[in-house]
Scaffold this active site. Structure first.
Site, short mmCIF file in Angstrom:
data_model
loop_
_atom_site.label_atom_id
_atom_site.label_comp_id
_atom_site.label_asym_id
_atom_site.label_seq_id
_atom_site.Cartn_x
_atom_site.Cartn_y
_atom_site.Cartn_z
N LYS A 116 16.96 -39.58 15.32
CA LYS A 116 18.31 -39.70 15.89
C LYS A 116 19.10 -40.86 15.29
CE LYS A 116 17.71 -36.19 18.67
NZ LYS A 116 16.38 -35.75 18.26
N GLU A 200 23.40 -47.18 22.44
CA GLU A 200 24.74 -46.61 22.33
C GLU A 200 25.56 -46.95 23.57
OE1 GLU A 200 24.31 -42.49 19.73
OE2 GLU A 200 24.45 -42.38 21.90
N HIS A 235 18.79 -33.14 31.48
CA HIS A 235 19.17 -32.99 30.07
C HIS A 235 18.78 -31.63 29.49
CE1 HIS A 235 20.30 -37.23 29.99
NE2 HIS A 235 19.15 -37.48 30.58
N ARG A 292 18.16 -25.52 13.92
CA ARG A 292 17.53 -24.24 14.26
C ARG A 292 18.56 -23.36 14.95
NH1 ARG A 292 17.44 -25.15 19.66
NH2 ARG A 292 16.92 -27.26 20.38
#
Length: 446
Positions: A116, A200, A235, A292
């Protein structure tokens, strides 16, 4: 075009790929664990090979056994579907080295986007807006705290190699940051074998909007508009729709162009999804790229009329795009409900025998499922038993048709999320299109 494809997956996605292959005249090979011998993907494939016992680690995640099955069946290519090995760069590389076309991007792109922090840095360099935060992984809590103070609380600590909410913690102050930093690192280490984390700015009440993209590997790329995926729990997405009720045409055009430019810059090949957080002002920030086909890809198929799995096969076989960006248009609205074998209130898994099963039908209704009456929902794999995708000429028609279809959906013997979807569609905020990622906690926990 390929003569024979092995599907390294199970359930509805394996069945979906088998259908796409058959329509292109491609023979199919299913793989299965010994617990899945009576599954529909095994019944409908041209050939099938058992690859191990019920534990995923010894069957659907067993690269050696899957490659052996591919060699025995003498296939040209391997389609990984989603989940399991779909985003495993080692698997993609082994396929390439063994002479099987991997129906997806290169192992290098899977590896790059699977990290990430590296993905964020790469996308930033390609002109994609990113959430303010650390430049890659932070070395320790002191460096992390300094960055957090610079960008301002609240911040979110995320696992560099993670996903699905694991290794992810929100901190609203210095004290909570110091506490959550170590927790996130420990979770990341346990889940992914890598304790690297990055920091973040935490976007409060964001929307989760993703852009479906395709690259041909030679510098050309297309986007197929967006999907609104804000309704989630832990999530994990529950309900998706397209197009987003929030985006204006100007925002849609901008997000599409930025995404296509990034795919071209990467030299990316095959299907991908670029996921964004979008704030209430319409600012969008790169979150991650899934390398994907997505669970929710039928939403895009319904609103554009393009078979994305067939397009995957064509691109992997070296064919050029048979469609241009100007030909891709939004022709209506679609809603997808994920029907999971779960308690609709607690989300606890509900495996067991399905004693009665009836899937809804009618104009504009599609159900992707490998479930049938007397099918046993196994506790070893994902709990999703069906996806119901409903199309309408506009959002109001699609939502009303979805409500009608949910009333027709019958699954007895286990608990499912059908009733939860009914409550979501009846909610005033959903009806207005006012959905954010905290929708379930805000409205469904009353």
């Amino acid at each position: 075009m390929f003569k024979k494809v092995l599907i390294a997956n199970r359930g509805e996605i394996a069945l979906r790929i088998i259908r796409a292959c058959k329509e292109l005249g491609i023979e199919t090979v299913a793989v299965y664990s010994d617990a899945d011998i009576e599954s529909l993907h095994v019944a409908f494939a041209d050939e099938s090979v058992c690859i191990g016992p019920r534990q995923a680690s010894e069957s659907y995640l067993n690269i050696k056994n899957i490659i052996s099955a591919a060699e025995i069946a003498d296939v040209d290519a391997i389609h990984p579907g989603y989940g399991f090995l779909a985003e495993n760069p080692h698997f993609a590389k082994v396929c390439e080295e063994c002479g099987f076309e991997f129906i997806g991007p290169s192992s290098e792109h899977i590896s790059l986007m699977g990290n990430k922090s590296k993905a964020k840095e790469t996308m930033k360099n390609l002109g994609v807006p990113v959430v303010p935060g650390s430049e890659g992984a932070v070395k320790d809590k002191d460096e992390g705290l300094k960055i957090a103070e610079e960008i301002g609380f609240p911040v979110i600590i995320k696992a560099s190699a993670g996903g699905g909410g694991k290794g992810m913690r929100v901190a609203h102050s210095e004290l909570s940051f110091l506490k959550n930093f170590e927790t996130a690192k420990n979770e990341a280490k346990s889940a992914f074998g890598n304790d690297e984390v990055y920091i973040e700015k935490f976007i409060e009440e964001p929307r989760h909007i993703e852009i479906q993209v395709f690259g041909d590997g030679a510098g050309d790329a297309l986007h197929f508009f967006e999907r609104e995926c804000s309704i989630q729990r832990r999530h994990q997405k529950l309900l998706e729709e397209g197009p987003s009720p929030f985006l204006t045409e100007r925002m849609r055009e901008k997000m599409g162009k930025v995404s296509v430019d990034a795919v071209k810059g990467l030299g990316y090949k095959n299907a991908g999804t670029i996921e964004y957080l979008v704030d209430k002002y319409g600012n969008f920030y790169f979150m991650e790229m899934n390398t994907r086909i997505q669970v929710e890809h039928p939403v895009t198929e319904m609103i554009t009329g393009v078979d994305l799995v067939q397009l995957q096969l064509k691109i992997a076989a070296g064919e050029p795009f048979d469609i241009s960006q100007k030909d891709i248009k939004i022709i209506g609205h679609a809603v997808e409900c994920r029907i999971n074998a779960e308690d609709p209130d607690t989300f606890a898994p509900s495996p067991g025998k399905i004693e009665a099963y009836y899937a809804p039908g009618g104009f504009g209704v599609r159900v992707d499922s490998a479930t049938y009456q007397d099918y046993i929902v196994l506790p070893y794999y994902d709990s999703m038993i069906a996806k119901m995708i409903v199309f309408g000429k506009n959002r109001e028609e699609a939502v009303n048709r979805t409500k009608r279809s949910l009333d027709e959906f019958i699954v007895e013997g286990i608990k499912t999320t059908v009733s939860l979807h009914k409550r979501i569609l009846a909610n005033h905020a959903f009806i207005k299109g006012d959905v954010t990622t905290d929708f379930i906690d805000r409205y469904m926990r009353e």
